[in-house]
Design a protein around this motif. Structure first.
Motif, PDB file in Angstrom:
ATOM      1  N   ARG A  50       0.827  -1.202   0.000  1.00 33.47           N
ATOM      2  CA  ARG A  50       0.000   0.000   0.000  1.00 33.47           C
ATOM      3  C   ARG A  50       0.867   1.261   0.000  1.00 33.47           C
ATOM      4  N   ALA A  51       1.973   1.222   0.735  1.00 34.14           N
ATOM      5  CA  ALA A  51       2.846   2.389   0.811  1.00 34.14           C
ATOM      6  C   ALA A  51       3.459   2.719  -0.543  1.00 34.14           C
ATOM      7  N   ARG A  52       3.853   1.694  -1.290  1.00 31.73           N
ATOM      8  CA  ARG A  52       4.488   1.948  -2.582  1.00 31.73           C
ATOM      9  C   ARG A  52       3.515   2.527  -3.599  1.00 31.73           C
ATOM     10  N   ALA A  53       2.215   2.409  -3.322  1.00 28.46           N
ATOM     11  CA  ALA A  53       1.221   2.979  -4.231  1.00 28.46           C
ATOM     12  C   ALA A  53       1.000   4.472  -3.997  1.00 28.46           C
ATOM     13  N   VAL A  54       1.538   4.993  -2.883  1.00 27.35           N
ATOM     14  CA  VAL A  54       1.355   6.406  -2.550  1.00 27.35           C
ATOM     15  C   VAL A  54       2.435   7.236  -3.224  1.00 27.35           C
ATOM     16  N   LYS A  55       2.036   8.315  -3.843  1.00 26.62           N
ATOM     17  CA  LYS A  55       2.960   9.262  -4.457  1.00 26.62           C
ATOM     18  C   LYS A  55       2.999  10.514  -3.588  1.00 26.62           C
ATOM     19  N   PRO A  56       4.089  10.725  -2.853  1.00 31.57           N
ATOM     20  CA  PRO A  56       4.154  11.862  -1.914  1.00 31.57           C
ATOM     21  C   PRO A  56       3.792  13.197  -2.542  1.00 31.57           C
ATOM     22  N   ALA A  57       4.287  13.484  -3.733  1.00 29.28           N
ATOM     23  CA  ALA A  57       4.008  14.772  -4.371  1.00 29.28           C
ATOM     24  C   ALA A  57       2.518  14.916  -4.675  1.00 29.28           C
ATOM     25  N   GLU A  58       1.896  13.825  -5.125  1.00 28.87           N
ATOM     26  CA  GLU A  58       0.460  13.883  -5.431  1.00 28.87           C
ATOM     27  C   GLU A  58      -0.361  14.090  -4.167  1.00 28.87           C
ATOM     28  N   LEU A  59       0.047  13.442  -3.072  1.00 32.22           N
ATOM     29  CA  LEU A  59      -0.680  13.600  -1.809  1.00 32.22           C
ATOM     30  C   LEU A  59      -0.569  15.038  -1.311  1.00 32.22           C
ATOM     31  N   SER A  60       0.619  15.614  -1.407  1.00 30.18           N
ATOM     32  CA  SER A  60       0.815  17.010  -1.002  1.00 30.18           C
ATOM     33  C   SER A  60      -0.002  17.950  -1.875  1.00 30.18           C
ATOM     34  N   ASP A  61      -0.006  17.685  -3.171  1.00 37.94           N
ATOM     35  CA  ASP A  61      -0.767  18.530  -4.097  1.00 37.94           C
ATOM     36  C   ASP A  61      -2.265  18.447  -3.803  1.00 37.94           C
ATOM     37  N   ARG A  62      -2.748  17.247  -3.512  1.00 37.64           N
ATOM     38  CA  ARG A  62      -4.176  17.105  -3.230  1.00 37.64           C
ATOM     39  C   ARG A  62      -4.544  17.799  -1.920  1.00 37.64           C
ATOM     40  N   THR A  63      -3.663  17.729  -0.937  1.00 41.38           N
ATOM     41  CA  THR A  63      -3.910  18.416   0.335  1.00 41.38           C
ATOM     42  C   THR A  63      -4.066  19.919   0.098  1.00 41.38           C
ATOM     43  N   ARG A  64      -3.164  20.481  -0.697  1.00 41.06           N
ATOM     44  CA  ARG A  64      -3.250  21.917  -1.003  1.00 41.06           C
ATOM     45  C   ARG A  64      -4.470  22.235  -1.853  1.00 41.06           C
ATOM     46  N   ALA A  65      -4.795  21.367  -2.815  1.00 37.16           N
ATOM     47  CA  ALA A  65      -5.934  21.609  -3.706  1.00 37.16           C
ATOM     48  C   ALA A  65      -7.248  21.629  -2.932  1.00 37.16           C
TER      49      ALA A  65
END
Length: 374
Positions: A50-65
């Motif tokens: 599950r961890a390898r499926a997470v993209k840190p940059a995408e998660l950060s971008d979605r948090t800001r969005a």
């Protein structure tokens, strides 16, 4: 390589809230090393997949969005009381300080938590419970206390709305992602809370509530506040879990009694009977219990009595006068423990202020009700 904040955000997105083992690992090794270990190639552990499926940059971008902010221990907005969850006794196999929190709203969580009260109770509340929760929350809000609850139907919603009617913001702790807060029917309420208060979640955007996540959420409600008030709860109620957390954390637990014929009064009455909660009936009771030892709560201006301005000697003389009938100055002096001249001087002062009158026989009595000092 990602930093501590990003690593905590990613871990919070893959680890279920209240997972004590991961929290302990982060405390010992740091979030960056734990995240690197989970995401190393070749690991077939479910958490690693599950961890390898997470993209840190995408998660950060979605948090800001989604106009959210992610806070971690050490941030100015991080509530220090959450640290009490570290190493505390597990409840339902859940424990541990959150890895981080997603927040939205105009309030500062640390400031609001510092002077807060949790009000929780049944989703299937009665009109009595809704009224009590709303009035209690409104009075606490007017006294400067924020109200923390879970945003659910029933008592939670009544508590949030009551607090919104006061002057202090409210805090809603959610069991799912803040991009789609649950229940959906409370979106207008959540929008109002976010204007000056805060919506809080351990779950990343896109995550949905589950039973375990509600139980994990309850530990945050209990930990954020110095005291929890249970308004209504049936024999089997999720709100009882919040009370259990409050007791484990050493918080003050309070309960509002209800009709003995009501099923939603069962748990509050049991807690009071078994000395697990203190009976409270109004905001003043709650404020008294939450005050530092040795400090009395000042009476709100609207509740001040005319006699509050009297000197100790004036008050002793005034209280020696019977509610009905009259009494002579000599008897008053004896009852008040004063000399007759001192008592006569005080009687004249009380008469000038409208507290007492002298009748045709020279005795002292209370003035007619409509003419008494206000």
């Amino acid at each position: 390589m990602i930093g501590e904040r990003e690593a905590r955000m990613c871990l919070a997105a893959v680890v279920e809230p209240g997972h004590p083992a991961v929290g302990e690992a982060v405390a010992e090794y740091g979030a960056e090393r734990v995240w690197a270990s989970l995401t190393r190639p070749g690991s077939e552990l479910p958490l690693g997949v599950r961890a390898r499926a997470v993209k840190p940059a995408e998660l950060s971008d979605r948090t800001r969005a989604e106009r959210l902010r992610f806070v971690i221990p050490g941030d100015d907005e991080w509530p220090a009381p959450l640290g009490d969850l570290t190493g505390c006794e597990p409840v339902n196999q859940l424990s541990g300080e959150p890895l981080g929190l997603w927040l939205t709203g105009g309030g500062d969580l640390a400031e609001l938590a510092e002077r807060s009260v949790a009000i929780v109770g049944s989703r299937a509340s009665t009109p009595y419970g809704d009224t009590v929760a709303a009035e209690l929350a409104a009075e606490l809000s007017e006294s400067g206390r924020s109200v923390v609850s879970g945003g659910a139907y029933g008592i939670d919603a009544a508590a949030h709305r009551g607090c919104l009617a006061g002057r202090t913001p409210t805090v809603a702790v959610m069991a799912g992602g803040l991009d789609q807060p649950y229940p959906a029917g409370h979106r207008p309420l959540f929008d109002r809370i976010a204007e000056r208060g805060v919506l809080v979640s351990e779950l990343a955007p896109g995550e949905h509530p589950t039973r375990v996540r509600f139980l994990a959420r309850n530990r945050l409600i209990a930990a954020l506040t110095p005291g929890t008030v249970l308004v209504e709860a049936a024999a089997r109620s999720g709100a009882r879990n919040t009370v259990t957390w409050a007791n484990v954390l050493g918080r003050i637990v309070m309960a509002v009694p209800g009709p003995v014929t009501s099923a939603t009064s069962v748990t509050p009455h049991l807690l009071i009977r078994d000395s697990e909660a203190v009976l409270v009936a109004r905001a003043g009771d709650v404020l008294e219990l939450l005050s530092p030892l040795g400090r009395a709560n000042p009476r709100p201006p609207s509740e001040r009595r005319p006699t509050d301005e009297l000197s100790p000697d004036e008050l002793r003389v005034f209280e020696a006068v019977p509610g009905r009938g009259s009494v002579g100055a000599g008897d008053l002096a004896l009852k008040a423990g004063l000399t007759l001249p001192a008592c006569l001087a005080l009687l004249d002062q009380l008469a000038d202020q409208g507290f007492l009158v002298q009748n045709v026989l020279g005795q002292w009595q209370l003035p007619p009700r409509g003419q008494r000092a206000r």
